[in-house]
Write an enzyme that holds these catalytic residues in place. Sequence first.
Site, PDB file in Angstrom:
ATOM      1  N   SER A 114      10.912  16.158   0.177  1.00 50.58           N
ATOM      2  CA  SER A 114      11.656  16.321   1.428  1.00 50.58           C
ATOM      3  C   SER A 114      10.910  15.628   2.552  1.00 50.58           C
ATOM      4  CB  SER A 114      11.858  17.800   1.736  1.00 50.58           C
ATOM      5  OG  SER A 114      12.736  18.368   0.806  1.00 50.58           O
ATOM      6  N   THR A 115      11.148  14.354   2.645  1.00 54.38           N
ATOM      7  CA  THR A 115      10.409  13.460   3.526  1.00 54.38           C
ATOM      8  C   THR A 115      11.402  12.602   4.294  1.00 54.38           C
ATOM      9  OG1 THR A 115       8.601  13.377   1.914  1.00 54.38           O
ATOM     10  CG2 THR A 115       8.645  11.626   3.552  1.00 54.38           C
ATOM     11  N   THR A 116      11.026  12.186   5.484  1.00 54.69           N
ATOM     12  CA  THR A 116      11.882  11.281   6.236  1.00 54.69           C
ATOM     13  C   THR A 116      11.016  10.250   6.944  1.00 54.69           C
ATOM     14  OG1 THR A 116      13.696  11.123   7.844  1.00 54.69           O
ATOM     15  CG2 THR A 116      11.944  12.725   8.313  1.00 54.69           C
TER      16      THR A 116
END
Length: 538
Positions: A358-360
């Site tokens: 869960s990375t942006t």
Amino acid sequence: MRGVVAAGHPLTAEAGANVLREGGNAVDAAVCAVLASFAVESPLTGFGAGGFMLVHDPRGRTGAEQGGHDPAAPGSEAEEAAGSTDVLIDFFVQAPGLGGVERRAELIPIDVYFDEVPQTFNVGAASCGVPGTAPGLAHALGRFGTVPLSELVEPAIDLAFDGAPLNTQQAYIFHILAPILTLDEECRRLYAPAGRVLTEGETFRFPALADALERYGAEGPEPFCSGEVGAAVADHVAALGGTLSREDMAAYEAIERRPVRAHFRGTEVLTNPPPSSGGILIALCLELLERLGDAGVDETVAAMEAAQDSRGERFQEGLYEDGFADLFLDPEQLDEIASRLRESPGGGDPAPDDALGSTTHLAVLDSEGMCASVTCSNGTGSGVVVPGTGVHLNNMLGEQDLNPQGFHLTEAGRRMPSMMAPTVVMRDAEVIAGLGSAGSNRIRSAILQTVLRLVVDGMSAADAVRAPRVHFEEGVVQAEPGVEEAALTRLEEHGVSVARWRRPNLYFGGVQTVARDPDGTLEGGGDPRRGGAVVLVD
């Protein structure tokens, strides 16, 4: 043109673009965009997360010269000669334990169904590391910014308080992370207010985050570290049996590091140094491909295999040793590896992998050539939302790739290792691209291939981001549709397993890219795999 912003959500990109329109620089815009992402890209990021920002400033200006608060760190001789500054600001998650809090809780395994295949993630209070976004963004702004933090939080406050409809990509993330987002009462109240997780088109609101952002704009990071918010976060996790303490929160500081540099086809590629692992693995691949003289699918897979094979016990220990990057990228050693890679890849030792991550990522390039490339991550989120704080904590201690077998291997007070690698590509001392990616272990392969498409194939930023990708791990080449079939067949003939995907998928990362054409035109590429968006500011 004032600049270009590429981000993981249209509203994130627009928040940064508005700062450029009003005269702010790339770092101002990046900070504003990251704060907006807290509201519209939850649970990927937030005040419970950590990250990295790579900044290239062509004028070598310091925060003090621009009205900031932090003095400039010394640059390399090359930087000083060029009058520029290249800095990696590390505000990633730190291992807790400084307060001596005994762990009473166990990691909670959660099956997340990724494209109908279950993957296990570990969450709960035992998974929570020390977050760094609040001090990290403030440090970057003090070092390079021109716009007050109180102004940069305003778009994020509005988005958190009023809410925004979930788009397709965010709704999909909510769906697959539903078991985590409904883990405790606070999480359920936030992400599943009607008894089920929100779906596409429904409005996600985070009023407590709006309050936290307002406080952050007025008081800076202090409340989130040694102050009231930090204390509330630590006490809540400790009450649930985790090891996070007030001492951990108060001791956290952003760290400036020298970027790792790789040379490839007349460019200099700057990326994330140790103790992060992703940057030096990308640098290794680029240096090997430079020596191999070709960068087709066969050679790229061979370089990926070499990167995977390098990730042994010595590698993990070396990440915390001074000078390890220089030893790892020693030219003689690279020559030796390249000579071996002229044989076909065979399938290295298995390495742990996470499906989602869960990375942006977002990147900004302004008219003066300043570039800010920022990656933030909450792991998959821990499912622990601290009441009244606007903080959903990370689960980095439960990430298999960072903390194998659930043991707390990283020494208290140290940064956790990470695959995240914000990157800047330079040619003739000017930025030609700023990029990074989401995607856990696929981060390194996604960034590598986007650089290849930009530099080797001369693609536009948009086309480079959309181009089909491969990823090599556990002896298998994962391949998106559109990858050269003849190359995949050759790999199979040499005994390498190939898994052909029927459609592009967020498994292969989420690269957001800003770029400058040879004629000076700015452009960008937003990754459709993860809802990426680009805004050009005229």
